[in-house]
Design a protein around this motif. Structure first.
Motif, PDB file in Angstrom:
ATOM      1  N   ASP A 345       0.817  -1.210   0.000  1.00 50.00           N
ATOM      2  CA  ASP A 345       0.000   0.000   0.000  1.00 50.00           C
ATOM      3  C   ASP A 345       0.855   1.267   0.000  1.00 50.00           C
ATOM      4  OD1 ASP A 345      -2.377  -1.395  -0.010  1.00 50.00           O
ATOM      5  OD2 ASP A 345      -2.663  -1.314   2.162  1.00 50.00           O
ATOM      6  N   GLN A 346       2.060   1.153   0.555  1.00 47.49           N
ATOM      7  CA  GLN A 346       2.970   2.301   0.586  1.00 47.49           C
ATOM      8  C   GLN A 346       3.872   2.357  -0.643  1.00 47.49           C
ATOM      9  OE1 GLN A 346       2.582   4.699   2.948  1.00 47.49           O
ATOM     10  NE2 GLN A 346       0.823   3.403   3.442  1.00 47.49           N
ATOM     11  N   GLY A 347       3.623   1.507  -1.613  1.00 45.63           N
ATOM     12  CA  GLY A 347       4.315   1.624  -2.894  1.00 45.63           C
ATOM     13  C   GLY A 347       5.528   0.737  -3.077  1.00 45.63           C
ATOM     14  N   TRP A 348       5.759  -0.223  -2.171  1.00 49.26           N
ATOM     15  CA  TRP A 348       6.923  -1.101  -2.345  1.00 49.26           C
ATOM     16  C   TRP A 348       6.734  -1.980  -3.579  1.00 49.26           C
ATOM     17  CZ3 TRP A 348      11.222  -3.140   0.753  1.00 49.26           C
ATOM     18  CH2 TRP A 348      11.628  -2.254   1.752  1.00 49.26           C
ATOM     19  N   PRO A 349       7.707  -2.017  -4.484  1.00 44.59           N
ATOM     20  CA  PRO A 349       7.618  -2.902  -5.652  1.00 44.59           C
ATOM     21  C   PRO A 349       7.638  -4.366  -5.216  1.00 44.59           C
ATOM     22  CG  PRO A 349       9.315  -1.227  -5.958  1.00 44.59           C
ATOM     23  CD  PRO A 349       8.921  -1.182  -4.515  1.00 44.59           C
ATOM     24  N   VAL A 350       6.912  -5.201  -5.923  1.00 45.01           N
ATOM     25  CA  VAL A 350       6.809  -6.623  -5.575  1.00 45.01           C
ATOM     26  C   VAL A 350       8.175  -7.300  -5.515  1.00 45.01           C
ATOM     27  CG1 VAL A 350       5.941  -8.873  -6.337  1.00 45.01           C
ATOM     28  CG2 VAL A 350       4.434  -6.879  -6.358  1.00 45.01           C
ATOM     29  N   PRO A 351       9.080  -7.092  -6.506  1.00 45.37           N
ATOM     30  CA  PRO A 351      10.386  -7.776  -6.431  1.00 45.37           C
ATOM     31  C   PRO A 351      11.179  -7.407  -5.178  1.00 45.37           C
ATOM     32  CG  PRO A 351      10.003  -6.947  -8.648  1.00 45.37           C
ATOM     33  CD  PRO A 351       8.940  -6.354  -7.784  1.00 45.37           C
ATOM     34  N   ASP A 352      11.193  -6.112  -4.827  1.00 44.95           N
ATOM     35  CA  ASP A 352      11.928  -5.681  -3.629  1.00 44.95           C
ATOM     36  C   ASP A 352      11.305  -6.257  -2.364  1.00 44.95           C
ATOM     37  OD1 ASP A 352      13.567  -4.240  -5.290  1.00 44.95           O
ATOM     38  OD2 ASP A 352      12.624  -2.305  -4.890  1.00 44.95           O
ATOM     39  N   LEU A 353       9.985  -6.271  -2.318  1.00 44.49           N
ATOM     40  CA  LEU A 353       9.294  -6.786  -1.138  1.00 44.49           C
ATOM     41  C   LEU A 353       9.477  -8.299  -1.009  1.00 44.49           C
ATOM     42  CD1 LEU A 353       7.521  -6.302   1.277  1.00 44.49           C
ATOM     43  CD2 LEU A 353       5.519  -6.316  -0.231  1.00 44.49           C
ATOM     44  N   ALA A 354       9.472  -9.010  -2.139  1.00 43.88           N
ATOM     45  CA  ALA A 354       9.688 -10.452  -2.103  1.00 43.88           C
ATOM     46  C   ALA A 354      11.067 -10.769  -1.537  1.00 43.88           C
ATOM     47  CB  ALA A 354       9.537 -11.041  -3.507  1.00 43.88           C
ATOM     48  N   GLU A 355      12.064  -9.951  -1.890  1.00 44.13           N
ATOM     49  CA  GLU A 355      13.413 -10.163  -1.360  1.00 44.13           C
ATOM     50  C   GLU A 355      13.459  -9.876   0.133  1.00 44.13           C
ATOM     51  OE1 GLU A 355      18.017  -8.659  -2.174  1.00 44.13           O
ATOM     52  OE2 GLU A 355      16.401  -8.055  -3.523  1.00 44.13           O
ATOM     53  N   LYS A 356      12.803  -8.795   0.558  1.00 45.84           N
ATOM     54  CA  LYS A 356      12.801  -8.452   1.977  1.00 45.84           C
ATOM     55  C   LYS A 356      12.084  -9.522   2.802  1.00 45.84           C
ATOM     56  CE  LYS A 356      11.355  -4.872   5.275  1.00 45.84           C
ATOM     57  NZ  LYS A 356      10.811  -3.505   5.447  1.00 45.84           N
ATOM     58  N   ALA A 357      10.929  -9.975   2.323  1.00 45.00           N
ATOM     59  CA  ALA A 357      10.128 -10.958   3.059  1.00 45.00           C
ATOM     60  C   ALA A 357      10.603 -12.389   2.835  1.00 45.00           C
ATOM     61  CB  ALA A 357       8.659 -10.839   2.654  1.00 45.00           C
ATOM     62  N   ASN A 358      11.563 -12.560   1.911  1.00 44.89           N
ATOM     63  CA  ASN A 358      12.117 -13.884   1.605  1.00 44.89           C
ATOM     64  C   ASN A 358      11.032 -14.862   1.175  1.00 44.89           C
ATOM     65  OD1 ASN A 358      13.750 -16.637   3.164  1.00 44.89           O
ATOM     66  ND2 ASN A 358      14.461 -15.576   1.356  1.00 44.89           N
ATOM     67  N   THR A 359      10.279 -14.439   0.182  1.00 44.25           N
ATOM     68  CA  THR A 359       9.249 -15.288  -0.397  1.00 44.25           C
ATOM     69  C   THR A 359       9.186 -14.989  -1.888  1.00 44.25           C
ATOM     70  OG1 THR A 359       6.962 -16.050  -0.124  1.00 44.25           O
ATOM     71  CG2 THR A 359       7.326 -13.672  -0.037  1.00 44.25           C
ATOM     72  N   SER A 360       8.337 -15.679  -2.609  1.00 43.26           N
ATOM     73  CA  SER A 360       8.275 -15.503  -4.059  1.00 43.26           C
ATOM     74  C   SER A 360       7.350 -14.345  -4.425  1.00 43.26           C
ATOM     75  CB  SER A 360       7.774 -16.778  -4.728  1.00 43.26           C
ATOM     76  OG  SER A 360       6.408 -16.995  -4.422  1.00 43.26           O
ATOM     77  N   GLU A 361       7.573 -13.787  -5.606  1.00 43.08           N
ATOM     78  CA  GLU A 361       6.701 -12.731  -6.099  1.00 43.08           C
ATOM     79  C   GLU A 361       5.286 -13.253  -6.280  1.00 43.08           C
ATOM     80  OE1 GLU A 361       8.270 -10.571  -9.442  1.00 43.08           O
ATOM     81  OE2 GLU A 361      10.329 -10.736  -8.710  1.00 43.08           O
ATOM     82  N   GLU A 362       5.162 -14.536  -6.679  1.00 39.23           N
ATOM     83  CA  GLU A 362       3.842 -15.127  -6.882  1.00 39.23           C
ATOM     84  C   GLU A 362       3.065 -15.168  -5.568  1.00 39.23           C
ATOM     85  OE1 GLU A 362       6.412 -16.042 -10.126  1.00 39.23           O
ATOM     86  OE2 GLU A 362       6.683 -16.433  -7.981  1.00 39.23           O
ATOM     87  N   LEU A 363       3.741 -15.520  -4.458  1.00 39.45           N
ATOM     88  CA  LEU A 363       3.060 -15.550  -3.166  1.00 39.45           C
ATOM     89  C   LEU A 363       2.715 -14.145  -2.692  1.00 39.45           C
ATOM     90  CD1 LEU A 363       4.856 -18.354  -1.130  1.00 39.45           C
ATOM     91  CD2 LEU A 363       2.490 -18.281  -1.871  1.00 39.45           C
TER      92      LEU A 363
END
Length: 398
Positions: A345-363
């Motif tokens: 909601d705050q604008g984090w791109p999916v690829p960057d967030l997937a890396e931070k959360a250590n999960t896949s972009e699909e999830l």
């Protein structure tokens, strides 16, 4: 020979081939095959192994009930009977999706062992789920998360409770990851940067590599590490090792916690846990983290009114270990879901967030990201000017 005779011969040939295929199968007991399959999964997290045991157990019990001692004896009819029984057990569709999906993996392994035919594997229908069925939407919403953190900041500043909740919300990390943190994984000041230099030098890194890493490492941050030998593995093992940047104000809370409120103990392996405990091994346990989070997320924990017309003085959910019985309480996983949604909601791109959360972009997109539509819509308004500027550029070009 007539055409009908040829068709009959073709059918008989197919039947002979099927019988020959079954005759070629290797004799394997169901539980023996399961034990072999589990041995292949030993690199998986213990929680994953437990879920596998739970999901395949009904099929193994079914085989025992049917006196199937050899997987060779399993037929497609058996698979359909097992399916029907599970559907009649009133399990939710998403539960059956998980159980049948795992069972399909096990049966595929059995096929690779030459213990069952391919027909047995394909006979198992894994129910499809819509996104709404795949997602439990009872996340911790942003307003409640921020209210909880503000109350902790006001009434229990720099306590272990405060640090635990703050890190879960701000990092998107799993509870096992937060639990695994040691003091040496926290880098807050320039002295910690020099400590990182020494660690890299002792690790055999070349000087130019060290300088490059230090140039990219912007204080303050957490360095998450996989340490299975001392019982703090990361879910994705070495693939889960990463740096998570934290805000300076979060670092201030950590500094004060470490300086004043942290229990100065080591765990049974001689490590210094960030979230230490005077009880047990010296490190806060997963179960303790869950219990506390259930309590913190109850509306009455900080004097709020109970939305369920219960008396907090007599409510069962206020007893330690029973916090999850409050309908408004949330598990640590729901904090992770809410945190990931808040990041998006705050604008984090999916690829960057997937890396931070250590999960896949699909999830991220299919399960964790549960957008607040009005917030997400407002965040997209900033892109409208790009449409007008693109049109202006086009007019200029013409």
């Amino acid at each position: 020979m007539s055409e009908d005779d040829r068709d009959a011969d073709d059918v008989l040939d197919e039947l002979r081939e099927m019988l020959d295929d079954e005759a070629d199968l290797d004799s394997t007991a169901p539980r023996k095959a399961f034990d072999l399959w589990m041995q292949q999964q030993q690199d998986a997290a213990e929680s994953t192994l437990q879920s596998y045991r739970y999901r395949v157990r009904p099929f193994l019990q079914f085989c025992e009930e049917k006196e199937i001692d050899d997987l060779n004896e399993v037929t497609t009819r058996d698979i359909k009977e097992f399916e029907a029984r599970r559907w009649d057990s009133d399990l939710q569709r998403n539960t059956l999706n998980n159980q049948f999906g795992t069972l399909r993996q096990f049966l595929t392994y059995c096929r690779d062992l030459n213990a069952v035919s391919d027909d047995v594997v394909t006979a198992l229908d894994v129910p499809d789920l819509s996104k709404e069925q795949r997602v439990n939407t009872e996340k911790l919403i942003t307003d409640r998360a921020q209210e909880i953190i503000e109350n902790l900041d006001r009434y229990r500043y720099a306590s272990r409770d405060h640090v635990l909740t703050l890190l879960l919300w701000r990092t998107t990390a799993r509870i096992g990851t937060i639990r695994s943190l040691d003091l040496e994984d926290v880098y807050l000041d320039e002295a910690d940067r020099e400590r990182l230099r020494e660690e890299l030098e002792s690790g055999g890194y070349a000087n130019h590599v060290i300088e490059s890493i230090l140039a990219e490492a912007s204080l303050p941050f957490l360095y998450l590490r996989h340490r299975p030998e001392s019982e703090t593995p990361l879910k994705n093992q070495e693939g889960g090792e990463r740096i998570i940047n934290i805000a300076e104000w979060v670092a201030d809370v950590l500094r004060d916690f470490i300086r004043v409120n942290r229990d100065d103990v080591t765990d049974e392996y001689g490590r210094e846990p960030l979230l230490s405990s005077q009880k047990g091994s010296g490190r806060l346990s997963d179960s303790a983290i869950r219990n506390w989070i259930y309590i913190f997320t109850q509306p009455c924990e900080f004097g709020g009114e109970c939305p369920h017309d219960r008396d907090p003085e007599e409510c069962e959910a206020r007893v330690h270990g029973h916090g999850s019985t409050c309908p408004s309480s949330r598990s640590p996983h729901k904090i992770r879901t809410g945190s990931i949604t808040h990041h998006r909601d705050q604008g984090w791109p999916v690829p960057d967030l997937a890396e931070k959360a250590n999960t896949s972009e699909e999830l991220i997109e299919g399960v964790y990201d549960q957008p607040e539509q009005l917030v997400r819509g407002a965040s997209r308004r900033s892109h409208l000017d790009k449409l007008d500027s693109a049109a202006t550029d086009s007019d200029d070009d013409s």
